[in-house]
Design a protein around this motif. Sequence first.
Motif, PDB file in Angstrom:
ATOM      1  N   PRO A 138       0.797  -1.230   0.000  1.00 16.88           N
ATOM      2  CA  PRO A 138       0.000   0.000   0.000  1.00 16.88           C
ATOM      3  C   PRO A 138       0.828   1.278   0.000  1.00 16.88           C
ATOM      4  O   PRO A 138       0.525   2.209  -0.757  1.00 16.88           O
ATOM      5  N   PHE A 139       1.855   1.352   0.834  1.00 24.49           N
ATOM      6  CA  PHE A 139       2.658   2.570   0.882  1.00 24.49           C
ATOM      7  C   PHE A 139       3.454   2.747  -0.404  1.00 24.49           C
ATOM      8  O   PHE A 139       3.492   3.839  -0.978  1.00 24.49           O
ATOM      9  N   PHE A 140       4.079   1.699  -0.871  1.00 25.24           N
ATOM     10  CA  PHE A 140       4.854   1.774  -2.115  1.00 25.24           C
ATOM     11  C   PHE A 140       3.960   2.172  -3.281  1.00 25.24           C
ATOM     12  O   PHE A 140       4.344   3.022  -4.104  1.00 25.24           O
ATOM     13  N   ASP A 141       2.779   1.602  -3.368  1.00 25.11           N
ATOM     14  CA  ASP A 141       1.851   1.949  -4.451  1.00 25.11           C
ATOM     15  C   ASP A 141       1.497   3.434  -4.416  1.00 25.11           C
ATOM     16  O   ASP A 141       1.471   4.104  -5.450  1.00 25.11           O
ATOM     17  N   ALA A 142       1.223   3.965  -3.207  1.00 28.87           N
ATOM     18  CA  ALA A 142       0.900   5.386  -3.073  1.00 28.87           C
ATOM     19  C   ALA A 142       2.103   6.253  -3.427  1.00 28.87           C
ATOM     20  O   ALA A 142       1.960   7.310  -4.046  1.00 28.87           O
ATOM     21  N   LEU A 143       3.294   5.796  -3.065  1.00 22.10           N
ATOM     22  CA  LEU A 143       4.520   6.534  -3.380  1.00 22.10           C
ATOM     23  C   LEU A 143       4.759   6.591  -4.887  1.00 22.10           C
ATOM     24  O   LEU A 143       5.091   7.647  -5.427  1.00 22.10           O
ATOM     25  N   ASP A 153       0.044   9.618   3.893  1.00 21.81           N
ATOM     26  CA  ASP A 153      -0.189   9.346   5.301  1.00 21.81           C
ATOM     27  C   ASP A 153       0.836  10.054   6.187  1.00 21.81           C
ATOM     28  O   ASP A 153       1.561  10.932   5.728  1.00 21.81           O
ATOM     29  N   ASN A 154       0.893   9.700   7.463  1.00 22.12           N
ATOM     30  CA  ASN A 154       1.764  10.375   8.414  1.00 22.12           C
ATOM     31  C   ASN A 154       2.237   9.357   9.446  1.00 22.12           C
ATOM     32  O   ASN A 154       1.421   8.672  10.060  1.00 22.12           O
ATOM     33  N   LEU A 155       3.546   9.263   9.658  1.00 24.83           N
ATOM     34  CA  LEU A 155       4.089   8.289  10.612  1.00 24.83           C
ATOM     35  C   LEU A 155       3.652   8.566  12.045  1.00 24.83           C
ATOM     36  O   LEU A 155       3.569   7.646  12.855  1.00 24.83           O
ATOM     37  N   ASN A 156       3.390   9.826  12.387  1.00 24.52           N
ATOM     38  CA  ASN A 156       3.003  10.163  13.756  1.00 24.52           C
ATOM     39  C   ASN A 156       1.599   9.697  14.107  1.00 24.52           C
ATOM     40  O   ASN A 156       1.306   9.428  15.266  1.00 24.52           O
ATOM     41  N   ASN A 157       0.731   9.654  13.118  1.00 26.76           N
ATOM     42  CA  ASN A 157      -0.648   9.228  13.339  1.00 26.76           C
ATOM     43  C   ASN A 157      -1.170   8.572  12.068  1.00 26.76           C
ATOM     44  O   ASN A 157      -2.007   9.148  11.366  1.00 26.76           O
ATOM     45  N   PRO A 158      -0.682   7.383  11.752  1.00 25.69           N
ATOM     46  CA  PRO A 158      -1.077   6.756  10.492  1.00 25.69           C
ATOM     47  C   PRO A 158      -2.554   6.349  10.486  1.00 25.69           C
ATOM     48  O   PRO A 158      -3.050   5.762  11.443  1.00 25.69           O
ATOM     49  N   VAL A 159      -3.219   6.717   9.393  1.00 27.83           N
ATOM     50  CA  VAL A 159      -4.631   6.358   9.244  1.00 27.83           C
ATOM     51  C   VAL A 159      -4.922   5.800   7.851  1.00 27.83           C
ATOM     52  O   VAL A 159      -6.025   5.357   7.596  1.00 27.83           O
ATOM     53  N   GLY A 160      -3.928   5.819   6.974  1.00 25.26           N
ATOM     54  CA  GLY A 160      -4.127   5.387   5.593  1.00 25.26           C
ATOM     55  C   GLY A 160      -3.156   4.295   5.191  1.00 25.26           C
ATOM     56  O   GLY A 160      -3.109   3.231   5.809  1.00 25.26           O
TER      57      GLY A 160
END
Length: 90
Positions: free
Chosen positions: A10-15, A60-67
């Motif tokens: 998911p993260f790689f795809d968004a990147l 997304d955000n490492l401090n408060n990941p929601v995605g």
Amino acid sequence: MNKGKQVKTPFFDALVTYNNDDIVPFDVPGHKRGRLVNEFTKEVGLKTMELDVNLPRGLDNLNNPVGVIKEAEELLADAYSADYGFFLVD
């Protein structure tokens, strides 16, 4: 471990989606997604610099990941049969 879920990125795809958009960042890192070519870029590759971003909107955000980071951390936890998984960066 749910091996069927472990093929997701998911993260790689968004990147990759972010990288393919025509966006000019005005924040760190200073190499501006590969627009600054130097000896380091030549050594590690242009694609490494293109994908090095400061978690802009949509990633997304490492401090408060929601995605996508939350989904990736859940996949990490699943891979190690753990209750939780966290990504840490310096």
